[in-house]
Scaffold this motif. Sequence first.
Motif, PDB file in Angstrom:
ATOM      1  N   PRO A  35       1.046  -1.314   0.393  1.00  0.00           N
ATOM      2  CA  PRO A  35       0.418  -0.357   0.083  1.00  0.00           C
ATOM      3  C   PRO A  35       0.664   1.424   0.099  1.00  0.00           C
ATOM      4  O   PRO A  35       1.594   1.392   0.883  1.00  0.00           O
ATOM      5  N   ALA A  36       0.442   2.082  -0.671  1.00  0.00           N
ATOM      6  CA  ALA A  36       1.022   3.802  -1.181  1.00  0.00           C
ATOM      7  C   ALA A  36       1.209   4.062   0.764  1.00  0.00           C
ATOM      8  O   ALA A  36       0.185   4.219   1.127  1.00  0.00           O
ATOM      9  N   GLY A  37       2.332   4.592   0.710  1.00  0.00           N
ATOM     10  CA  GLY A  37       2.712   5.450   1.910  1.00  0.00           C
ATOM     11  C   GLY A  37       3.478   4.449   3.197  1.00  0.00           C
ATOM     12  O   GLY A  37       3.137   4.847   3.775  1.00  0.00           O
ATOM     13  N   TRP A  38       3.045   2.802   3.216  1.00  0.00           N
ATOM     14  CA  TRP A  38       3.363   2.761   3.916  1.00  0.00           C
ATOM     15  C   TRP A  38       5.107   2.025   4.253  1.00  0.00           C
ATOM     16  O   TRP A  38       5.508   1.980   2.743  1.00  0.00           O
ATOM     17  N   GLY A  47      11.512  -8.851   3.707  1.00  0.00           N
ATOM     18  CA  GLY A  47      11.942 -10.071   3.889  1.00  0.00           C
ATOM     19  C   GLY A  47      10.943 -11.015   4.065  1.00  0.00           C
ATOM     20  O   GLY A  47      10.262 -11.701   4.432  1.00  0.00           O
ATOM     21  N   TYR A  48       9.286 -10.041   3.408  1.00  0.00           N
ATOM     22  CA  TYR A  48       7.768 -10.020   3.562  1.00  0.00           C
ATOM     23  C   TYR A  48       7.582  -9.212   3.175  1.00  0.00           C
ATOM     24  O   TYR A  48       7.428  -8.684   2.329  1.00  0.00           O
ATOM     25  N   ALA A  49       5.835  -9.849   2.265  1.00  0.00           N
ATOM     26  CA  ALA A  49       5.186  -8.888   1.429  1.00  0.00           C
ATOM     27  C   ALA A  49       3.239  -8.729   2.341  1.00  0.00           C
ATOM     28  O   ALA A  49       3.798  -9.764   3.114  1.00  0.00           O
ATOM     29  N   ASN A  50       3.514  -7.612   2.203  1.00  0.00           N
ATOM     30  CA  ASN A  50       2.181  -6.987   3.392  1.00  0.00           C
ATOM     31  C   ASN A  50       1.203  -8.729   2.578  1.00  0.00           C
ATOM     32  O   ASN A  50      -0.201  -8.023   3.250  1.00  0.00           O
TER      33      ASN A  50
END
Length: 137
Positions: free
Chosen positions: A14-17, A22-25
């Motif tokens: 997500p934009a702004g995060w 080491g991982y994806a949201n």
Amino acid sequence: MTERSTSLPEPLHPAGWRRAVGYANGMVAEGRQVHVAGQIGWTGDQVFETDDFVGQARQAMRNIVAVLAEADAGPEHLVRLNWYVVDKAEYLAGVRELGAAYREVLGDHYPAMTLVQVVALLEDRARVEIEATAVVS
């Protein structure tokens, strides 16, 4: 099975995060789902070759790759990994070596991941169990 697809899962940030390390949201993918049961650090013959946390994690990841291969999939198709560890401190103490083992076995592909400390795993010698989900288009 069929030939491997060139359409691979894509990470969601997500934009702004702050960038996940080491991982994806999250991951987005279309295709056939492959669900891999929790894999522990023993060989295909159900033999533990080490009681070392990183060694068992490396073997568990190798087991995941072997199961994925049965569906003509590879680590690049992973969309989720759920890690269950019996000792969070043991995980944190080996995190650098674990990262190297991860890249050795799964490459530079980082799907959505969860890590949970549990009281115990079914096999007494198991230090870690990893379940996986992949999508092959």
